[in-house]
Design a protein around this motif. Structure first.
Motif, PDB file in Angstrom:
ATOM      1  N   GLY A 626      32.757  36.090  51.381  1.00  0.00           N
ATOM      2  CA  GLY A 626      32.392  37.302  50.859  1.00  0.00           C
ATOM      3  C   GLY A 626      32.937  37.719  49.620  1.00  0.00           C
ATOM      4  O   GLY A 626      32.471  38.917  49.155  1.00  0.00           O
ATOM      5  N   ASP A 627      33.883  37.072  48.967  1.00  0.00           N
ATOM      6  CA  ASP A 627      34.372  37.516  47.775  1.00  0.00           C
ATOM      7  C   ASP A 627      33.261  37.157  46.626  1.00  0.00           C
ATOM      8  O   ASP A 627      32.364  36.294  46.791  1.00  0.00           O
ATOM      9  CB  ASP A 627      35.490  36.443  47.216  1.00  0.00           C
ATOM     10  N   THR A 628      33.355  38.165  45.631  1.00  0.00           N
ATOM     11  CA  THR A 628      32.552  37.959  44.450  1.00  0.00           C
ATOM     12  C   THR A 628      32.987  36.479  43.761  1.00  0.00           C
ATOM     13  O   THR A 628      34.068  35.925  43.860  1.00  0.00           O
ATOM     14  CB  THR A 628      32.612  38.844  43.256  1.00  0.00           C
ATOM     15  N   ALA A 629      31.839  36.080  42.909  1.00  0.00           N
ATOM     16  CA  ALA A 629      32.241  34.964  42.227  1.00  0.00           C
ATOM     17  C   ALA A 629      33.483  34.873  41.276  1.00  0.00           C
ATOM     18  O   ALA A 629      34.306  34.062  41.264  1.00  0.00           O
ATOM     19  CB  ALA A 629      31.093  34.529  41.317  1.00  0.00           C
ATOM     20  N   ARG A 630      33.627  36.065  40.779  1.00  0.00           N
ATOM     21  CA  ARG A 630      35.024  36.253  39.757  1.00  0.00           C
ATOM     22  C   ARG A 630      36.238  36.187  40.776  1.00  0.00           C
ATOM     23  O   ARG A 630      37.275  35.854  40.296  1.00  0.00           O
ATOM     24  CB  ARG A 630      34.858  37.575  39.054  1.00  0.00           C
ATOM     25  N   GLU A 631      36.143  37.112  41.894  1.00  0.00           N
ATOM     26  CA  GLU A 631      37.273  37.200  42.781  1.00  0.00           C
ATOM     27  C   GLU A 631      37.621  35.781  43.322  1.00  0.00           C
ATOM     28  O   GLU A 631      38.688  35.442  43.462  1.00  0.00           O
ATOM     29  CB  GLU A 631      36.930  38.128  43.934  1.00  0.00           C
ATOM     30  N   ALA A 632      36.476  34.955  43.631  1.00  0.00           N
ATOM     31  CA  ALA A 632      36.809  33.604  44.213  1.00  0.00           C
ATOM     32  C   ALA A 632      37.514  32.607  43.279  1.00  0.00           C
ATOM     33  O   ALA A 632      38.312  31.982  43.546  1.00  0.00           O
ATOM     34  CB  ALA A 632      35.523  32.981  44.647  1.00  0.00           C
TER      35      ALA A 632
END
Length: 733
Positions: A626-632
């Motif tokens: 569920g994280d965004t690409a940047r957060e991941a």
């Protein structure tokens, strides 16, 4: 695979005494086998199918007396013209007599009869012919040869025995232990626990011991080159420490999350162990893939190193869980042990007590910086790697000769003395084999061949022929004007072969150490693009299986190519061009050893995939949850940066320890591997990769549906294991 490894890890911990006992039995058994079955290592690099090797085979069959190892004793009188005096001639003839009566020597050639005396009458060369090849010359015979001339030296003469007979096995000493010591310090700092660091190091050393002992035990039935055991030791130590580091790090994290030691080990082996198995498999495949080049000594080197890596993987996923079972909570820093013991079953230790989860750490800060300024970061990194790669097109390959040996070594002293008195061509003489159907055909062909060679550019002299007892085979010595690794000498080899190609009624073949080195280098250069394509294609396929993505594997492959290009560039600049050579203790710049590039590609490929999987698998895991690409991307980098940094520093330390060896081959291998790991880990994987992943966003994880259905699910990240465990509640013991 993750579920299978999970069960293996728990089983190893439960039966830890049996597991440790079995590995100790294997270690002792392998050691006994190595002591009783060990055979000699070979210092020559043969290349079946080349003209130079065909000539050697022909000599061995028809002219065995000339097929053994040769030595050259360089003699320097105290003054010019002294060799022309009766006293000087008596000294030289005494040296010839002494050399001819050495054990294992067939004969020695009087330099006055052979014309091997310098015009100024101060230098002479005594040719010594041994009965056996260089690898069969015993240590006693070699020692006796090196001691020739002690009486003459007492009179002020300089006597330097040299030649191919002096080739020997590089010695491993205290300098390499320095790399292991640095690796141990890195482990202590990373873990904050002497128990965890010591256990990880012990695990790796046991694996290396088993691998090296097994390799030496097999040396009695297979021919090992002198560099094969060194390469196996390098890789076995480096990956053995790193693989144990990955599993121990995940185990500690699991303990801090409230899992029992057994459950923590099981999940560590199931998750980090899966990455270890994948990384080890890629290294083994890349090294075993050297066999496709069809060069025997390179195949043996690759398989020897692959064997030690395989042992390192098996030790990491079996012995390491057992040792962790003995350690219990002592693998944690002392300040966290009491917190873990006091926590209720299943409770995790707070994030403020768990540094790896602290999102204010350097890994998280670096990830935020890289993702925020991703375009400038990518451009600067690409520009820097491009500048480092500039010397790569100038790379030249050759086998080392005595002129590049360590200053002060017997081989180097003899080479320098020969060059001083006669010129560089005398250190890399060529040998032309003329073989006719009968003695008359050979006798008729020899003058033709001699005349053709004398008319060839860059030929200084052609020695009178040596004839086999039946007169069917003749051996001509050809002295170039330039040294063995000079480009002009390489051109001369081809020119001579072209010139004598039309001789009738006789087979004419060119050989000698210089010609062999040129043939080996050319064949390896031809195979390099094919092997590079194979490795890059393999990386794309394997990462596609792991990450279910098209762009991530392509990005990883391009990053690997950047690593290789920059590593080649730095190595060429230092070892070939001589820039900053003093920093690595290099006496004489020279072309790179011919098998270094292809070997470097195979090894760095596996190590690059190791770091790629460790970092990007966490990014994908967080993205899927569920994280965004940047957060991941930030999360994956933040959690993995500490371990990857430690792993890279350990590998650099182990590889870098070999830079202190005198042998130029091992020195260049250790340096190139250490620099390659540094570039790949810190510039490519920890800088370019997160920047590109942030730039791609959700598109990084795109894969066509038809391809997703066609690809098998290898479950490196342990998704199947999480499904298997999600209904279970861990119980502390």
């Amino acid at each position: 695979m993750a579920t299978l490894l999970y069960r293996l890890g728990r089983g190893a911990l439960r039966r830890r005494r049996l597991v440790v006992a079995l590995w100790l039995v294997v270690l002792v058994g392998a050691g006994i086998a190595a002591a009783t079955l060990r055979g000699p290592t070979a210092s020559n690099f043969t290349m079946p199918g080349t003209e130079s090797q065909q000539a050697l085979d022909l000599l061995s069959e028809q002219f065995p007396a000339a097929s053994g190892a040769t030595g050259t004793i360089a003699v320097k009188a105290p003054g010019d013209g002294q060799l022309a005096t009766p006293e000087g001639q008596a000294v030289v003839r005494e040296l010839v007599q002494q050399a001819a009566t050495l054990p294992g020597v067939v004969g020695a050639v009087d330099p006055f009869q052979a014309g091997a005396v310098s015009p100024n009458g101060r230098y002479a060369l005594i040719q010594v012919q041994f009965a056996t090849g260089g690898d069969e010359v015993t240590d006693e015979q070699r020692t006796a040869y090196e001691e020739v001339g002690s009486a003459a030296e007492a009179k002020g003469w300089q006597v330097a025995p040299g030649g191919e007979v002096l080739g020997g096995e590089p010695e491993i000493g205290s300098t390499e232990a320095l790399g292991v010591l640095v690796a141990a310090i890195v482990l202590i700092i990373t873990f904050g626990s002497l128990v965890a660091a010591g256990m990880t190091m012990l695990n790796a050393l046991i694996g290396v011991g088993v691998g090296m002992a097994g390799l030496f035990a097999l040396s009695g039935v297979i021919e090992l080159t002198t560099t094969a055991p060194i390469l196996a030791l390098m890789l076995g130590l480096a990956v053995g420490i790193d693989y144990s580091l990955f599993i121990t790090s995940r185990h500690r994290q699991n303990l801090l999350e409230g899992l029992s030691p057994e459950e923590a080990v099981g999940r560590a082996v199931g998750t980090a162990g899966s990455a270890v198995v994948f990384a080890g498999a890629t290294v083994v495949i890349a090294l075993a893939g050297l066999a496709v080049v069809n060069i025997p000594f390179l195949t043996v080197m690759g398989l020897a190193a692959a064997g030690t890596v395989t042992i390192a993987v098996l030790v990491a996923i079996t012995l390491q869980p057992a040792l962790l079972g003995f350690a219990g909570n002592r693998v944690l820093p002392r300040r966290l042990r009491s917190a873990v013991d006091a926590a209720a079953p299943g409770d995790a230790v707070g994030e403020e007590k768990l540094p790896v989860e602290d999102r204010s750490g350097f890994g998280f800060r670096w990830a935020r910086f890289v993702t925020r300024f991703r375009v400038p970061v990518i451009l600067v990194a690409l520009l820097g790697l491009g500048l480092l790669a500039l010397p790569t097109p100038d790379m030249r390959l050759a086998l080392p000769d005595a002129s590049t040996a360590t200053e002060g070594s017997p081989a180097r002293v003899a080479s320098d003395l020969t060059t001083e008195g006669f010129g560089p061509g005398f250190t890399g003489r060529l040998a032309v084999v003329v073989a006719g159907d009968d003695a008359q055909a050979t006798a008729a062909a020899v003058p033709q061949v001699t005349a053709m060679i004398q008319r060839t550019d860059n030929v200084l002299a052609v020695a009178p022929p040596q004839l086999s007892p039946d007169g069917r085979t003749a051996l001509l010595g050809v002295v170039p004007k330039t040294g063995p690794t000079d480009e002009a000498t390489e051109t001369l080899v081809h020119d001579v072969r072209d010139a004598v190609g039309g001789v009738q009624d006789a087979e004419v073949l060119l050989t000698g150490a210089t010609a062999i080195g040129i043939d080996v280098s050319e064949k390896l250069s031809d195979a390099l693009p094919i092997y590079l394509l194979l490795v890059v294609g393999l990386s794309v396929l394997l990462l596609m299986l792991v990450f279910r993505s098209l762009l991530v594997p392509l990005k990883a492959a391009l990053g690997f190519l950047l690593t290789v290009a920059a590593t080649f560039g730095i190595t060429v600049a230092i070892f070939q061009q001589g820039h900053l050579a003093d920093l690595v203790g290099l006496d004489t710049p020279a072309p790179l050893v011919s098998f270094l590039p292809i070997l470097l590609i195979g090894i760095l490929f596996g190590l690059a995939m190791d770091y790629e999987v460790f970092l990007v698998s966490r990014m994908r895991e967080d993205f899927v949850h569920g994280d965004t690409a940047r957060e991941a991307t930030i999360s994956g980098m933040g959690h993995g940066a500490r371990v990857v940094t430690a792993a890279a520093l350990i590998m650099m330390s182990v590889f870098g320890g070999f830079v202190f060896l005198d042998d130029p081959i091992i020195k260049s291998m250790g340096f190139a591997l250490a620099i390659g790991v540094a570039i790949d880990a810190f510039v490519v994987r920890m800088t370019i990769v997160p920047a590109v992943m942030s730039l791609l966003g959700d598109r990084a994880w795109w894969l066509p549906r038809w391809l997703d259905r066609a690809l098998p699910n290898v479950d490196i990240e342990g998704e199947g294991l999480r499904t298997h465990l999600e209904d279970r509640t861990p119980t502390r013991v």
